[in-house]
Motif scaffolding. Structure first.
Motif, PDB file in Angstrom:
ATOM      1  N   ARG A  81      64.060 -14.861  26.995  1.00 31.10           N
ATOM      2  CA  ARG A  81      63.331 -15.823  26.180  1.00 31.10           C
ATOM      3  C   ARG A  81      64.255 -16.913  25.647  1.00 31.10           C
ATOM      4  NH1 ARG A  81      60.329 -12.585  21.694  1.00 31.10           N
ATOM      5  NH2 ARG A  81      59.404 -10.994  22.981  1.00 31.10           N
ATOM      6  N   GLN A  82      65.450 -16.504  25.239  1.00 32.44           N
ATOM      7  CA  GLN A  82      66.363 -17.488  24.655  1.00 32.44           C
ATOM      8  C   GLN A  82      66.690 -18.563  25.676  1.00 32.44           C
ATOM      9  OE1 GLN A  82      66.740 -17.453  21.557  1.00 32.44           O
ATOM     10  NE2 GLN A  82      67.931 -15.735  20.749  1.00 32.44           N
ATOM     11  N   LEU A  93      64.891 -19.467  28.115  1.00 25.32           N
ATOM     12  CA  LEU A  93      63.703 -20.297  28.283  1.00 25.32           C
ATOM     13  C   LEU A  93      63.584 -21.296  27.142  1.00 25.32           C
ATOM     14  CD1 LEU A  93      60.728 -18.242  29.685  1.00 25.32           C
ATOM     15  CD2 LEU A  93      61.622 -20.430  30.452  1.00 25.32           C
ATOM     16  N   VAL A 149      62.256 -31.147  26.512  1.00 20.96           N
ATOM     17  CA  VAL A 149      61.818 -32.053  25.445  1.00 20.96           C
ATOM     18  C   VAL A 149      62.795 -33.213  25.306  1.00 20.96           C
ATOM     19  CG1 VAL A 149      61.516 -32.246  22.967  1.00 20.96           C
ATOM     20  CG2 VAL A 149      60.542 -30.303  24.166  1.00 20.96           C
ATOM     21  N   TRP A 176      78.987 -26.437  13.188  1.00 23.04           N
ATOM     22  CA  TRP A 176      79.492 -25.902  11.934  1.00 23.04           C
ATOM     23  C   TRP A 176      79.113 -24.443  11.800  1.00 23.04           C
ATOM     24  CZ3 TRP A 176      77.618 -23.535   7.608  1.00 23.04           C
ATOM     25  CH2 TRP A 176      78.527 -23.428   6.551  1.00 23.04           C
ATOM     26  N   LEU A 201      71.541 -19.530   8.397  1.00 24.79           N
ATOM     27  CA  LEU A 201      72.952 -19.348   8.687  1.00 24.79           C
ATOM     28  C   LEU A 201      73.167 -18.222   9.697  1.00 24.79           C
ATOM     29  CD1 LEU A 201      75.048 -20.991   7.269  1.00 24.79           C
ATOM     30  CD2 LEU A 201      75.335 -19.160   5.631  1.00 24.79           C
ATOM     31  N   LEU A 240      66.705 -26.241  13.782  1.00 23.84           N
ATOM     32  CA  LEU A 240      65.568 -26.490  12.914  1.00 23.84           C
ATOM     33  C   LEU A 240      66.003 -27.247  11.668  1.00 23.84           C
ATOM     34  CD1 LEU A 240      62.574 -25.904  12.555  1.00 23.84           C
ATOM     35  CD2 LEU A 240      63.208 -23.825  11.343  1.00 23.84           C
ATOM     36  N   ASP A 278      67.328 -17.297   3.302  1.00 23.63           N
ATOM     37  CA  ASP A 278      67.645 -16.958   4.686  1.00 23.63           C
ATOM     38  C   ASP A 278      67.409 -18.118   5.622  1.00 23.63           C
ATOM     39  OD1 ASP A 278      66.703 -13.473   4.637  1.00 23.63           O
ATOM     40  OD2 ASP A 278      68.666 -14.446   4.608  1.00 23.63           O
ATOM     41  N   PHE A 327      60.926 -17.985   8.635  1.00 23.91           N
ATOM     42  CA  PHE A 327      59.465 -18.070   8.765  1.00 23.91           C
ATOM     43  C   PHE A 327      59.021 -17.676  10.162  1.00 23.91           C
ATOM     44  CE2 PHE A 327      58.128 -19.498   4.824  1.00 23.91           C
ATOM     45  CZ  PHE A 327      58.879 -20.552   4.359  1.00 23.91           C
ATOM     46  N   PHE A 328      59.938 -17.871  11.114  1.00 24.71           N
ATOM     47  CA  PHE A 328      59.583 -17.613  12.506  1.00 24.71           C
ATOM     48  C   PHE A 328      60.039 -16.247  12.988  1.00 24.71           C
ATOM     49  CE2 PHE A 328      58.106 -21.786  13.518  1.00 24.71           C
ATOM     50  CZ  PHE A 328      58.759 -22.608  12.633  1.00 24.71           C
ATOM     51  N   ARG A 373      60.236 -12.188  12.862  1.00 27.37           N
ATOM     52  CA  ARG A 373      59.455 -11.052  12.418  1.00 27.37           C
ATOM     53  C   ARG A 373      60.248 -10.236  11.419  1.00 27.37           C
ATOM     54  NH1 ARG A 373      57.243  -8.365  17.404  1.00 27.37           N
ATOM     55  NH2 ARG A 373      56.413 -10.440  17.655  1.00 27.37           N
ATOM     56  N   ARG A 390      69.750  -9.064  11.067  1.00 28.28           N
ATOM     57  CA  ARG A 390      71.078  -8.859  10.509  1.00 28.28           C
ATOM     58  C   ARG A 390      71.020  -7.937   9.304  1.00 28.28           C
ATOM     59  NH1 ARG A 390      72.846 -12.832   7.943  1.00 28.28           N
ATOM     60  NH2 ARG A 390      71.063 -14.175   8.042  1.00 28.28           N
ATOM     61  N   THR A 400      71.437 -11.760   0.218  1.00 32.48           N
ATOM     62  CA  THR A 400      71.740 -12.419   1.489  1.00 32.48           C
ATOM     63  C   THR A 400      73.230 -12.554   1.650  1.00 32.48           C
ATOM     64  OG1 THR A 400      71.632 -14.530   0.391  1.00 32.48           O
ATOM     65  CG2 THR A 400      69.663 -13.814   1.541  1.00 32.48           C
ATOM     66  N   VAL A 407      55.099 -15.338  27.183  1.00 31.34           N
ATOM     67  CA  VAL A 407      56.180 -15.676  28.113  1.00 31.34           C
ATOM     68  C   VAL A 407      57.477 -15.947  27.368  1.00 31.34           C
ATOM     69  CG1 VAL A 407      57.007 -17.422  29.730  1.00 31.34           C
ATOM     70  CG2 VAL A 407      54.693 -16.546  29.930  1.00 31.34           C
ATOM     71  N   VAL A 408      57.402 -16.796  26.385  1.00 28.51           N
ATOM     72  CA  VAL A 408      58.662 -17.204  25.767  1.00 28.51           C
ATOM     73  C   VAL A 408      58.893 -16.572  24.396  1.00 28.51           C
ATOM     74  CG1 VAL A 408      58.743 -19.417  26.942  1.00 28.51           C
ATOM     75  CG2 VAL A 408      57.662 -19.258  24.718  1.00 28.51           C
ATOM     76  N   ARG A 434      57.262 -15.456  20.404  1.00 30.85           N
ATOM     77  CA  ARG A 434      56.574 -16.165  19.333  1.00 30.85           C
ATOM     78  C   ARG A 434      57.449 -17.240  18.709  1.00 30.85           C
ATOM     79  NH1 ARG A 434      54.601 -13.774  13.854  1.00 30.85           N
ATOM     80  NH2 ARG A 434      54.729 -11.791  14.882  1.00 30.85           N
ATOM     81  N   ARG A 435      58.689 -16.869  18.487  1.00 30.62           N
ATOM     82  CA  ARG A 435      59.584 -17.762  17.791  1.00 30.62           C
ATOM     83  C   ARG A 435      59.770 -19.105  18.497  1.00 30.62           C
ATOM     84  NH1 ARG A 435      65.424 -15.406  16.931  1.00 30.62           N
ATOM     85  NH2 ARG A 435      64.306 -13.914  18.197  1.00 30.62           N
ATOM     86  N   ARG A 459      56.573 -21.223  18.637  1.00 33.96           N
ATOM     87  CA  ARG A 459      56.240 -21.983  17.442  1.00 33.96           C
ATOM     88  C   ARG A 459      57.108 -23.214  17.327  1.00 33.96           C
ATOM     89  NH1 ARG A 459      55.320 -18.401  12.075  1.00 33.96           N
ATOM     90  NH2 ARG A 459      54.265 -16.633  13.008  1.00 33.96           N
ATOM     91  N   LEU A 460      58.376 -23.021  17.676  1.00 32.79           N
ATOM     92  CA  LEU A 460      59.290 -24.149  17.602  1.00 32.79           C
ATOM     93  C   LEU A 460      58.863 -25.254  18.551  1.00 32.79           C
ATOM     94  CD1 LEU A 460      62.879 -22.681  17.336  1.00 32.79           C
ATOM     95  CD2 LEU A 460      61.766 -24.266  15.790  1.00 32.79           C
ATOM     96  N   LEU A 491      57.048 -34.863  17.650  1.00 37.62           N
ATOM     97  CA  LEU A 491      57.271 -35.978  18.555  1.00 37.62           C
ATOM     98  C   LEU A 491      56.045 -36.859  18.671  1.00 37.62           C
ATOM     99  CD1 LEU A 491      59.376 -34.594  21.511  1.00 37.62           C
ATOM    100  CD2 LEU A 491      59.975 -36.346  19.867  1.00 37.62           C
TER     101      LEU A 491
END
Lengths: 327, 287, 435
Positions: free
Chosen positions: A18-19, A21, A29, A58, A259, A267, A306, A311-312, A314, A318, B91, C14-15, C17-18, C21-22, C30
């Motif tokens: 997924r990452q 992708l 984009v 950073w 972080l 983001l 955090d 928010f994204f 689940r 960490r 945190t 497929v990709v 949820r995270r 959403r992004l 955009l």
């Protein structure tokens, strides 16, 4: 040493594919934007790219390794001045000057890194901050930098060109960071250092070497961005490329985003920069936007430390850090 | 030789101002683990408080000092719980969270001040503005120096000679152990932050009387506070005396005997060197 | 609608949820930007002028001076119905952007004004740093820019075709007070110069230094210091040399610091010259009757000068109208900014260009600006066509002024003189005890 391994394993199992992708989507984009935006808005998009890249860089030393550098703007400035001086005084071409700028920035970090990285937490933060201020003062008093008068570069005004440059740099930074921090042993090592440096050393990690490498990597990209920035704006002076705001924004973007996470800085960088620009465009007559920005920052730190990326997510993969934090 | 003496005296007097600025700041770091980015803005607010006190109440700045102390103490006391919450969360890097929060606070204060008062630099006069003693010692600076030293000594006396002070120092050493010993850390933290705001506000009054004021003046004092506190040893308040005087002397000596443009460069390089050689400060007593 | 649901769901599986959403968030963002970016390109019957200046940051003080100057001109011109071109009158509309005292924001602002808002021409920023960020953009898109306040000589060395300035640069104007003082008695023999390390102040200090050397004064010291320095040590050193004149290049805050520090060590040279500051009403209000009393400075304009034009009337009338509107006295920067509009007016009338201006017309406008030679309430406006001060208003000669008890008076040249110079300056101890 199970925490970072579990985190990495968790990421690998659920999102390895997924990452990549996600990164590919980002690239898509980025490639599409210049067909949708023109002129001034393309400049904004270019700025978004640059700041995402800076926040991500950073984050390598500040988020992943846990060493909060308050002087990272210095490397940006080194890159900027290198390109400016090479291009305006020695007629060097932009690509070559840019590479040299990146190398010099990394060299600078390799020189100041070893003594500075021996310090912990707050001390490291202040040391890097002092160093960056010293660089700013030096740029003000040296002749070759033009002192307070700054330096002008041979002007090239081309929105598409600079968008492309920043896009390439940002994608490069993103992929390199992803590979190094999330998909390599180096990534595990720096995360181990962040979790508990003593344990990491006890387990055989050469913490000094790893830290210096992380610092150098985190300095390389800002130096490149600085060089590109100098050519983009065509005029730089100590205030604009070596001042506090550069570092401050890098940190806040990474922090607000999340972080030590991969996507957080993207983001945070995009959101904060767009917020800043929108406030500037539609509220430019006042200084109220400064107050608003400050207030927003406080809100986020109090209610969502955090970072917005949480928010994204689940769950927070960490573990909580060592008690009381650093220092 | 006369110039040398003059330069030394100037340096010491200059340093005196920084003492009261840094004393509270150092303690806040020790107890709350915060490096308050907004310290310069507290100075700015203190200076403006005195300015408006003079404009609207026709009170001389120095007479206004205790008023500023009390008002700012109250303000700091009130704000502290928010800060405490920020640095206590589970945190990562609460120190960084504190830093960013105070950075946000500083931006908020500066932006608000600019919006409310504009950008014109102001000048604050006191009855001491024109006095000058032997060897061209400015009366105003001498008074500020004496006041700063006295206030800081009082502060240190409070820390080292009262029970509350003892509790505060214990909390500065080790917050969790102190809590286990029955120290009410949260209440103490409010007192500490209030004291810090009060002291820094007073520093602002002194600075406003000696120099000029503007809403953007804060950044410079944040810089100096960092320097003095690190050099003196973070968390070790008495160290502030030595470091502040040293800062003043570096400033004046570089200006007179070397090259004025390098004065700040020397300050930052020295700070960096001290950190990498002896991070506990030149007296080695930092936390 | 059902299809969208399944699309999003499948995207999520497929990709994840995270990132999903992004991606959606980015796409939304955009498309919003896209919506903003397609600006309307309409014909219009008014001139649209972009104002790039620093309304925040270090240069906010100066930036706001320029804003008032430009706005004053716009109001005056519109009150008369607009600029008259080919028998018809066209009003003006100003669009503002904050350069935030840094070159990048200035460049962004200029880019937005030119590409999105399609301005006809630009009123330029305060400070050379921002001007140097904006000039290449004006050059590339061929939009003429006249700035009413950028006094550093650096700008003109670049020979930008599309950038002009109505204020003569500081290396030219700094000579005036120095030269004037050497003609007074007791004739001064030595001078100490301080300059803050920013482009304007350093250039001013360099100007003082060069003027001193030209007039045979002995330069006891020349110090460039970082901004926000403490001046007590430096002034003690200077006091030791006992110079007759102290000349300072700096922004108002540093100038106040210098004055207070001098007073505190009882350093009272025969004359204190400051390039900026005393022409600023705020500065005079704060220290004009106390520490700053009898300070000598430079101005490129004064309400008491015998100048006039058809738009504003006399200089005095300009000042009165300004004071009525803002409750402040205008200084020379403000006046220079109001004059930029008059420069454009003259050039527009010369080429008969009606709004909106095409690129070709803007090029003609630039050429017309090069050729104007007008006399305004602010003084002559005539841009140099070559040399180190390319496109700077080098014809305008500065006046020497002095603050006396909080008010500003012209002391030179003789034709504008309002007050005799108070020289040597009374020592600080006498000055402050007057209160």
């Amino acid at each position: 040493m199970s925490a970072p391994a579990a985190a990495a394993g968790g990421a690998a199992g659920a999102g390895r594919y997924r990452q990549w992708l996600g990164l590919a989507a980002l690239v898509v984009v980025i490639v599409l934007v210049p067909f949708v935006l023109q002129g001034f808005w393309l400049r904004i998009a270019t700025g978004v790219l640059m700041w995402m890249g800076l926040a991500v860089s950073w984050n390598i030393i500040g988020g992943y390794t846990g060493y909060v550098s308050f002087g990272h703007g210095a490397f940006f400035g080194v890159g900027a001045y290198t390109v400016a001086i090479l291009m305006s005084r020695f007629g060097v071409s932009f690509p070559l000057a840019l590479v040299i700028g990146g190398v010099l920035g990394t060299l600078a970090s390799a020189v100041v890194g070893p003594p500075t990285l021996r310090l912990q937490g707050a001390y490291f933060a202040i040391a890097t901050w002092a160093l960056a201020k010293a660089f700013e003062q030096m740029a003000n008093v040296l002749g070759i930098t033009g002192g307070p008068y700054g330096t002008s570069l041979p002007p090239l005004i081309n929105d598409h060109f600079f968008y492309a440059v920043m896009a390439v740099l940002t994608v490069f930074t993103a992929v390199a960071t992803f590979v190094l921090a999330e998909r390599s042993r180096f990534g595990l090592q720096i995360k181990a250092i962040r979790e508990n440096e003593a344990s990491a050393a006890a387990l055989g990690i050469h913490t000094t070497r790893v830290k210096i490498m992380a610092f150098a990597v985190s300095a390389f990209f800002p130096a490149l961005f600085g060089g590109a920035y100098a050519y983009w704006v065509t005029f730089i002076n100590p205030q604009s490329v070596l001042g506090d705001p550069i570092t401050d924004q890098m940190i806040i973007m990474a922090l607000l985003g999340g972080l030590g996470t991969f996507w957080g800085p993207f983001l945070g960088g995009a959101l904060l920069y767009i917020l800043k620009e929108v406030l500037w465009i539609y509220w430019s007559n006042g200084t109220a936007y400064l107050a608003i920005m400050g207030f927003v920052i406080c809100l986020i730190v109090v209610f969502r430390p955090d970072g917005l990326i949480s928010f994204f997510q689940r769950s927070n993969a960490r573990q909580p850090g060592p008690q009381g934090g650093e220092g | 030789m006369d110039l040398f003496l003059q330069t030394v005296i100037n340096g010491i007097l200059l340093g005196g101002i920084y003492i009261v600025l840094a004393a509270g700041f150092s303690l806040v770091f020790g107890v709350l683990d915060i490096i308050d980015f907004a310290v310069g803005e507290w100075v700015m607010l203190g200076a403006f408080a005195a300015y408006f006190g003079q404009q609207y109440l026709h009170v001389d700045a120095f007479v206004f000092l205790p008023v500023v102390f009390v008002a700012f103490f109250a303000l700091g006391y009130a704000i502290q719980p928010i800060i405490f919450r920020v640095v206590s969360t589970k945190t990562h890097l609460p120190m960084l969270m504190g830093l960013v929060f105070t950075f946000g606070l500083s931006t908020l204060m500066k932006g608000s001040a600019l919006t409310a008062w504009g950008y014109n630099p102001r000048s604050l006069d006191t009855f001491l503005s024109d006095t000058s003693l032997a060897l061209s010692i400015p009366g105003l600076r001498l008074f500020a120096f004496v006041f700063a030293v006295a206030a800081t000594l009082l502060f240190i006396g409070f820390l080292y000679r009262t029970r509350t002070g003892l509790a505060i120092r214990a909390a500065a050493q080790d917050r969790d152990k102190a809590a286990l010993m029955g120290v009410r850390v949260k209440d103490l933290a409010s007192v500490v932050y209030g004291l810090y705001a009060g002291m820094t506000g007073m520093a602002g009054v002194l600075i406003g009387a000696i120099f000029s004021l503007s809403p953007q003046m804060g950044a410079k004092y944040t810089t100096f506070a960092f320097f003095v506190v690190v050099l003196g040893g973070l968390g070790y308040v008495p160290g502030v005396f030595v470091a502040a005087i040293l800062l003043g002397l570096i400033n004046t000596m570089t200006t007179v005997y070397f090259n004025a443009s390098y004065s700040f460069l020397m300050v930052f390089l020295l700070l960096f060197l001290v950190l990498i050689i002896q991070p506990k400060g030149i007296l080695g007593r930092g936390t | 609608m059902n299809n969208n649901a399944t699309l999003i769901t499948s995207l999520k599986t497929v990709v994840g949820r995270r990132p999903a959403r992004l991606a959606v968030g980015l796409a939304l963002g955009l498309s919003m930007l896209f919506a903003f970016s397609t600006a309307a390109l309409a014909a219009r019957n008014y001139y649209k002028i972009g104002v790039v200046t620093s309304l925040s940051g270090d240069y906010a003080l100066g930036g706001n001076l320029t804003k008032r100057g430009y706005s004053t001109w716009a109001r005056a011109v519109n009150a008369k119905g607009g600029i008259k071109v080919d028998g018809k009158r066209y009003k003006v509309k100003l669009v503002y952007a904050d350069a935030q005292s840094n070159p990048k924001s200035g460049a962004d602002a200029a880019s937005r004004m030119i590409q999105s808002q399609e301005v006809d021409f630009i009123f330029g920023p305060y400070s050379s740093a921002v001007t140097l960020g904006v000039a290449p953009i004006a050059e590339k898109y061929q939009v003429p820019m006249v700035t009413g306040s950028a006094e550093s000589p650096e700008i003109w060395k670049h020979h930008f075709n599309f950038t002009f300035g109505t204020i003569p640069s500081v290396d030219m104007t700094a000579q005036a007070p120095i030269k004037y003082l050497t003609e007074q008695s007791p004739k001064p023999g030595s001078i100490a110069v301080i300059g803050i390390n920013d482009p304007f102040s350093k250039a001013a200090a360099t100007g003082f230094d060069e003027a001193a050397k030209k007039t045979g004064l002995k330069v006891d010291s020349f110090d460039v210091v970082p901004t926000h320095s403490d001046f007590s040590a430096l002034l003690s050193k200077i006091k030791d040399e006992n110079p007759d004149i102290l000349a300072v290049g700096g922004e108002p805050q540093d100038l106040i610091d210098v004055l207070k520090a001098s007073a505190s060590i009882n350093f009272s040279p025969k004359a204190i010259v400051m390039h900026y500051g005393i022409t600023d009403a705020g500065f005079r209000k704060e220290v004009g009757s106390t520490f700053g009393n009898y300070t000598i400075g430079i101005t490129d304009w004064s309400p008491d000068a015998n100048l006039k034009d058809d738009l504003f009337g006399t200089a005095k009338q300009y000042a009165q109208a300004f004071e009525k509107h803002y409750n402040l006295t205008p200084d020379y920067t403000t006046a220079a900014c109001s004059a930029t509009g008059e420069a454009f007016t003259a050039a527009l009338q010369k080429i008969g260009a009606k709004p909106p201006l095409s690129r070709g017309q803007r090029v003609k406008l630039m050429k017309a600006l090069e050729g104007i030679d007008i006399h305004t309430f602010y003084g002559p406006v005539n841009f140099a066509k070559s040399g180190a001060h390319f496109h700077d208003n080098s014809e305008l000669k500065p006046m020497v002024v002095q603050v006396v008890d909080g008010d500003k008076y012209i002391i030179s040249p003789a034709k504008y003189k309002q007050h005799d110079v108070v020289y040597p300056r009374p020592p600080f101890s006498k000055l402050l005890n007057k209160q």
